[in-house]
Design a protein around this motif. Structure first.
Motif, PDB file in Angstrom:
ATOM      1  N   ASN A 133      40.193  50.377  36.051  1.00 29.33           N
ATOM      2  CA  ASN A 133      41.070  49.284  36.479  1.00 29.33           C
ATOM      3  C   ASN A 133      41.056  49.061  37.988  1.00 29.33           C
ATOM      4  O   ASN A 133      42.053  48.608  38.565  1.00 29.33           O
ATOM      5  N   ASP A 135      40.448  47.149  41.325  1.00 28.78           N
ATOM      6  CA  ASP A 135      40.319  45.776  41.795  1.00 28.78           C
ATOM      7  C   ASP A 135      39.177  45.708  42.810  1.00 28.78           C
ATOM      8  O   ASP A 135      38.682  46.742  43.275  1.00 28.78           O
ATOM      9  N   LYS A 151      37.751  46.338  34.726  1.00 27.08           N
ATOM     10  CA  LYS A 151      38.737  45.270  34.929  1.00 27.08           C
ATOM     11  C   LYS A 151      38.092  44.048  35.573  1.00 27.08           C
ATOM     12  O   LYS A 151      38.358  42.912  35.176  1.00 27.08           O
ATOM     13  N   SER A 154      35.860  42.372  32.879  1.00 25.49           N
ATOM     14  CA  SER A 154      36.542  41.880  31.672  1.00 25.49           C
ATOM     15  C   SER A 154      37.712  40.962  31.987  1.00 25.49           C
ATOM     16  O   SER A 154      38.159  40.199  31.125  1.00 25.49           O
ATOM     17  N   GLY A 155      38.232  41.057  33.215  1.00 20.33           N
ATOM     18  CA  GLY A 155      39.371  40.234  33.592  1.00 20.33           C
ATOM     19  C   GLY A 155      40.701  40.741  33.095  1.00 20.33           C
ATOM     20  O   GLY A 155      41.714  40.030  33.172  1.00 20.33           O
ATOM     21  N   GLU A 156      40.736  41.961  32.578  1.00 21.78           N
ATOM     22  CA  GLU A 156      42.004  42.502  32.074  1.00 21.78           C
ATOM     23  C   GLU A 156      42.072  44.011  32.271  1.00 21.78           C
ATOM     24  O   GLU A 156      41.051  44.681  32.436  1.00 21.78           O
ATOM     25  N   ASP A 157      43.310  44.523  32.274  1.00 22.45           N
ATOM     26  CA  ASP A 157      43.510  45.970  32.376  1.00 22.45           C
ATOM     27  C   ASP A 157      43.047  46.644  31.092  1.00 22.45           C
ATOM     28  O   ASP A 157      43.234  46.118  29.987  1.00 22.45           O
ATOM     29  N   ILE A 158      42.475  47.832  31.256  1.00 18.13           N
ATOM     30  CA  ILE A 158      41.969  48.606  30.132  1.00 18.13           C
ATOM     31  C   ILE A 158      42.863  49.827  29.937  1.00 18.13           C
ATOM     32  O   ILE A 158      43.279  50.464  30.907  1.00 18.13           O
ATOM     33  N   ASN A 159      43.153  50.162  28.691  1.00 16.31           N
ATOM     34  CA  ASN A 159      43.936  51.361  28.380  1.00 16.31           C
ATOM     35  C   ASN A 159      43.066  52.594  28.623  1.00 16.31           C
ATOM     36  O   ASN A 159      42.132  52.867  27.863  1.00 16.31           O
TER      37      ASN A 159
END
Length: 249
Positions: A133, A135, A151, A154-159
Protein backbone atom coordinates in the motif's frame (compact mmCIF):
# COMPACT_ATOMS: atom_id res chain seq x y z
CA UNK A 1 5.61 -27.58 7.90
CA UNK A 2 4.37 -25.83 11.03
CA UNK A 3 3.67 -22.11 11.05
CA UNK A 4 4.81 -20.07 14.06
CA UNK A 5 4.64 -16.32 13.48
CA UNK A 6 6.83 -13.85 15.37
CA UNK A 7 5.57 -10.30 14.86
CA UNK A 8 7.40 -6.99 15.31
CA UNK A 9 6.14 -3.45 14.90
CA UNK A 10 9.64 -2.41 13.93
CA UNK A 11 12.90 -4.29 13.43
CA UNK A 12 16.20 -3.73 11.66
CA UNK A 13 15.81 -6.70 9.30
CA UNK A 14 13.54 -9.75 9.44
CA UNK A 15 16.25 -11.81 7.75
CA UNK A 16 18.85 -10.83 10.33
CA UNK A 17 16.53 -11.65 13.24
CA UNK A 18 15.49 -14.95 11.65
CA UNK A 19 19.17 -15.91 11.31
CA UNK A 20 19.75 -15.16 15.00
CA UNK A 21 17.04 -17.63 16.09
CA UNK A 22 17.17 -20.16 13.24
CA UNK A 23 19.12 -22.90 15.01
CA UNK A 24 16.67 -23.05 17.92
CA UNK A 25 13.42 -22.63 15.99
CA UNK A 26 11.48 -25.19 13.96
CA UNK A 27 11.18 -25.07 10.21
CA UNK A 28 8.29 -22.88 9.19
CA UNK A 29 8.89 -20.17 11.78
CA UNK A 30 8.05 -16.80 10.23
CA UNK A 31 9.34 -13.39 11.30
CA UNK A 32 7.03 -10.55 10.23
CA UNK A 33 7.53 -6.82 10.74
CA UNK A 34 5.37 -3.77 10.11
CA UNK A 35 8.55 -1.82 9.38
CA UNK A 36 12.21 -2.58 8.67
CA UNK A 37 14.81 0.01 9.59
CA UNK A 38 17.57 -1.72 7.62
CA UNK A 39 15.75 -3.81 5.05
CA UNK A 40 18.02 -5.33 2.44
CA UNK A 41 17.91 -6.96 -0.96
CA UNK A 42 20.37 -8.94 -3.03
CA UNK A 43 23.93 -7.69 -3.39
CA UNK A 44 23.63 -5.40 -0.37
CA UNK A 45 20.95 -3.17 -1.87
CA UNK A 46 18.60 -1.28 0.47
CA UNK A 47 14.93 -2.30 0.60
CA UNK A 48 12.66 0.62 1.55
CA UNK A 49 10.20 -0.63 4.20
CA UNK A 50 7.78 2.11 5.39
CA UNK A 51 5.65 1.26 8.42
CA UNK A 52 2.29 -0.41 7.88
CA UNK A 53 2.39 -0.23 4.09
CA UNK A 54 4.20 -3.35 2.95
CA UNK A 55 4.65 -7.02 3.74
CA UNK A 56 8.09 -7.80 5.15
CA UNK A 57 8.73 -11.33 6.38
CA UNK A 58 11.29 -14.12 6.55
CA UNK A 59 10.75 -17.88 6.70
CA UNK A 60 13.12 -20.31 8.43
CA UNK A 61 13.59 -23.45 6.33
CA UNK A 62 15.56 -26.61 7.10
CA UNK A 63 15.38 -28.97 4.11
CA UNK A 64 17.64 -31.99 3.85
CA UNK A 65 19.09 -31.00 0.50
CA UNK A 66 22.44 -30.60 -1.15
CA UNK A 67 23.44 -26.95 -0.59
CA UNK A 68 23.89 -26.51 -4.34
CA UNK A 69 20.12 -26.84 -4.78
CA UNK A 70 19.18 -24.06 -2.37
CA UNK A 71 18.79 -21.41 -5.08
CA UNK A 72 15.65 -23.22 -6.25
CA UNK A 73 13.88 -22.16 -3.05
CA UNK A 74 13.94 -18.57 -4.33
CA UNK A 75 11.93 -19.66 -7.37
CA UNK A 76 9.36 -21.29 -5.11
CA UNK A 77 8.98 -18.00 -3.25
CA UNK A 78 8.60 -16.08 -6.50
CA UNK A 79 5.98 -18.52 -7.80
CA UNK A 80 4.06 -18.30 -4.51
CA UNK A 81 3.92 -14.50 -4.65
CA UNK A 82 2.85 -14.55 -8.29
CA UNK A 83 0.01 -16.97 -7.52
CA UNK A 84 -1.10 -14.94 -4.49
CA UNK A 85 -1.30 -11.78 -6.61
CA UNK A 86 -3.26 -13.69 -9.22
CA UNK A 87 -5.73 -14.67 -6.47
CA UNK A 88 -6.46 -10.98 -5.86
CA UNK A 89 -6.71 -10.26 -9.60
CA UNK A 90 -3.34 -8.57 -10.02
CA UNK A 91 -1.27 -9.70 -13.02
CA UNK A 92 2.48 -9.91 -12.47
CA UNK A 93 5.62 -11.37 -13.99
CA UNK A 94 8.65 -13.06 -12.49
CA UNK A 95 12.04 -11.51 -13.19
CA UNK A 96 14.29 -14.51 -12.66
CA UNK A 97 15.30 -15.37 -10.06
CA UNK A 98 13.99 -13.19 -7.26
CA UNK A 99 11.80 -10.25 -8.31
CA UNK A 100 8.11 -9.81 -9.08
CA UNK A 101 7.37 -7.05 -11.56
CA UNK A 102 4.23 -5.31 -12.78
CA UNK A 103 4.32 -3.19 -15.93
CA UNK A 104 8.10 -3.46 -15.93
CA UNK A 105 8.51 -2.18 -12.36
CA UNK A 106 9.55 -4.12 -9.26
CA UNK A 107 6.87 -4.75 -6.65
CA UNK A 108 8.47 -7.60 -4.69
CA UNK A 109 11.97 -8.82 -3.94
CA UNK A 110 13.22 -12.06 -2.43
CA UNK A 111 16.48 -12.53 -0.54
CA UNK A 112 17.52 -16.11 0.23
CA UNK A 113 20.41 -16.69 2.64
CA UNK A 114 21.89 -19.98 3.81
CA UNK A 115 23.98 -21.39 6.64
CA UNK A 116 25.54 -24.71 5.74
CA UNK A 117 28.45 -27.11 6.04
CA UNK A 118 30.05 -29.01 3.16
CA UNK A 119 27.02 -31.13 2.34
CA UNK A 120 24.51 -30.20 5.03
CA UNK A 121 22.16 -27.25 5.30
CA UNK A 122 21.78 -25.90 8.82
CA UNK A 123 19.09 -23.46 7.77
CA UNK A 124 17.84 -21.28 4.94
CA UNK A 125 16.29 -17.86 5.49
CA UNK A 126 14.00 -16.68 2.72
CA UNK A 127 13.03 -13.04 3.09
CA UNK A 128 10.22 -11.51 1.04
CA UNK A 129 9.37 -7.84 0.77
CA UNK A 130 6.23 -6.72 -1.06
CA UNK A 131 5.33 -3.09 -1.80
CA UNK A 132 1.64 -3.31 -0.96
CA UNK A 133 0.00 0.00 0.00
CA UNK A 134 2.85 2.39 -0.69
CA UNK A 135 1.87 5.69 -2.29
CA UNK A 136 4.02 7.28 -4.97
CA UNK A 137 5.68 9.61 -2.45
CA UNK A 138 6.76 6.57 -0.38
CA UNK A 139 9.01 5.38 -3.19
CA UNK A 140 12.44 7.05 -3.33
CA UNK A 141 12.77 9.39 -6.30
CA UNK A 142 15.74 7.47 -7.68
CA UNK A 143 13.59 4.31 -7.83
CA UNK A 144 10.45 5.77 -9.41
CA UNK A 145 11.32 4.30 -12.80
CA UNK A 146 12.10 0.88 -11.31
CA UNK A 147 9.65 0.29 -8.43
CA UNK A 148 5.92 0.42 -7.85
CA UNK A 149 3.31 -0.87 -5.39
CA UNK A 150 0.14 -2.93 -5.56
CA UNK A 151 -1.88 0.13 -4.52
CA UNK A 152 -0.37 2.26 -7.28
CA UNK A 153 -1.13 -0.30 -10.00
CA UNK A 154 -4.57 -1.33 -8.70
CA UNK A 155 -5.81 2.02 -7.43
CA UNK A 156 -6.99 0.57 -4.13
CA UNK A 157 -5.74 -0.52 -0.72
CA UNK A 158 -4.88 -4.19 -0.41
CA UNK A 159 -5.57 -6.32 2.68
CA UNK A 160 -2.04 -7.17 3.77
CA UNK A 161 -3.03 -9.98 6.15
CA UNK A 162 -5.05 -11.72 3.46
CA UNK A 163 -2.23 -11.39 0.94
CA UNK A 164 0.38 -12.71 3.38
CA UNK A 165 -1.80 -15.73 4.12
CA UNK A 166 -2.20 -16.43 0.40
CA UNK A 167 1.56 -16.24 -0.16
CA UNK A 168 2.30 -18.58 2.74
CA UNK A 169 -0.31 -21.12 1.63
CA UNK A 170 1.02 -21.22 -1.93
CA UNK A 171 4.60 -21.43 -0.67
CA UNK A 172 3.83 -24.41 1.56
CA UNK A 173 2.05 -26.25 -1.26
CA UNK A 174 4.97 -25.76 -3.66
CA UNK A 175 7.73 -26.27 -1.08
CA UNK A 176 6.61 -29.59 0.40
CA UNK A 177 7.15 -31.73 -2.74
CA UNK A 178 10.47 -29.98 -3.35
CA UNK A 179 11.63 -30.70 0.19
CA UNK A 180 10.59 -34.35 0.21
CA UNK A 181 11.24 -35.46 -3.38
CA UNK A 182 12.92 -32.51 -5.10
CA UNK A 183 9.84 -32.05 -7.28
CA UNK A 184 9.93 -28.59 -8.84
CA UNK A 185 7.76 -29.09 -11.92
CA UNK A 186 4.90 -26.73 -11.05
CA UNK A 187 7.23 -24.01 -9.82
CA UNK A 188 9.30 -24.12 -13.01
CA UNK A 189 6.14 -24.05 -15.12
CA UNK A 190 4.87 -20.96 -13.29
CA UNK A 191 8.23 -19.17 -13.55
CA UNK A 192 8.60 -20.06 -17.23
CA UNK A 193 5.07 -19.13 -18.32
CA UNK A 194 5.13 -15.84 -16.42
CA UNK A 195 8.72 -14.84 -17.06
CA UNK A 196 9.59 -11.17 -17.53
CA UNK A 197 12.82 -12.16 -19.29
CA UNK A 198 12.23 -15.05 -21.69
CA UNK A 199 12.38 -13.84 -25.26
CA UNK A 200 14.13 -10.59 -24.34
CA UNK A 201 17.66 -9.32 -24.79
CA UNK A 202 19.31 -9.00 -21.39
CA UNK A 203 22.54 -7.96 -19.72
CA UNK A 204 24.27 -10.55 -17.56
CA UNK A 205 26.63 -8.96 -15.03
CA UNK A 206 29.22 -11.21 -13.42
CA UNK A 207 32.43 -10.10 -11.69
CA UNK A 208 31.84 -6.56 -12.99
CA UNK A 209 31.79 -7.86 -16.56
CA UNK A 210 28.80 -7.36 -18.87
CA UNK A 211 27.57 -9.83 -21.47
CA UNK A 212 24.56 -9.32 -23.71
CA UNK A 213 22.41 -12.26 -24.70
CA UNK A 214 18.84 -13.41 -25.18
CA UNK A 215 16.95 -15.26 -22.44
CA UNK A 216 15.38 -18.29 -24.10
CA UNK A 217 14.19 -20.56 -21.27
CA UNK A 218 14.26 -21.62 -17.64
CA UNK A 219 15.41 -25.23 -17.46
CA UNK A 220 14.16 -27.99 -15.16
CA UNK A 221 16.82 -27.12 -12.56
CA UNK A 222 15.61 -23.54 -12.38
CA UNK A 223 18.56 -22.10 -14.28
CA UNK A 224 18.16 -19.31 -16.81
CA UNK A 225 19.11 -20.40 -20.33
CA UNK A 226 20.73 -17.58 -22.28
CA UNK A 227 21.85 -17.45 -25.90
CA UNK A 228 25.04 -15.44 -26.37
CA UNK A 229 26.98 -14.84 -29.56
CA UNK A 230 29.40 -17.50 -28.30
CA UNK A 231 26.69 -20.09 -27.71
CA UNK A 232 24.02 -21.12 -25.23
CA UNK A 233 24.83 -21.00 -21.49
CA UNK A 234 22.91 -21.75 -18.30
CA UNK A 235 23.02 -19.10 -15.59
CA UNK A 236 22.91 -20.00 -11.90
CA UNK A 237 21.05 -17.64 -9.58
CA UNK A 238 23.25 -16.02 -6.99
CA UNK A 239 26.29 -15.74 -9.21
CA UNK A 240 25.09 -12.99 -11.54
CA UNK A 241 22.84 -9.98 -11.88
CA UNK A 242 20.42 -9.89 -14.80
CA UNK A 243 18.96 -6.70 -16.26
CA UNK A 244 16.96 -5.74 -19.31
CA UNK A 245 18.55 -3.66 -22.03
CA UNK A 246 15.77 -1.06 -21.89
CA UNK A 247 15.07 -0.19 -18.26
CA UNK A 248 14.56 -2.56 -15.36
CA UNK A 249 13.37 -5.49 -17.47
Amino acid sequence: MKREIIHFNSIDSTNDYAKSIALEKEEGTIVVAEQQLSGKGRMGRVWTSPSGKGIYFSIILKPELDPTKVARVTLIGAAAVHLALKDINICSQIKWPNDIVINGKKVCGILTEMNCELNKINYIIMGIGINVNLDEDDIPEELMDKATSLKIVSGEDINRNKLLDLVLNHFKRLYEPFKTNYILNETIKICRENSALIGKDIQVIQNDKFKIGKAIDINEDGELVVEFDTGIETIFSGEVSVRGLNGYV
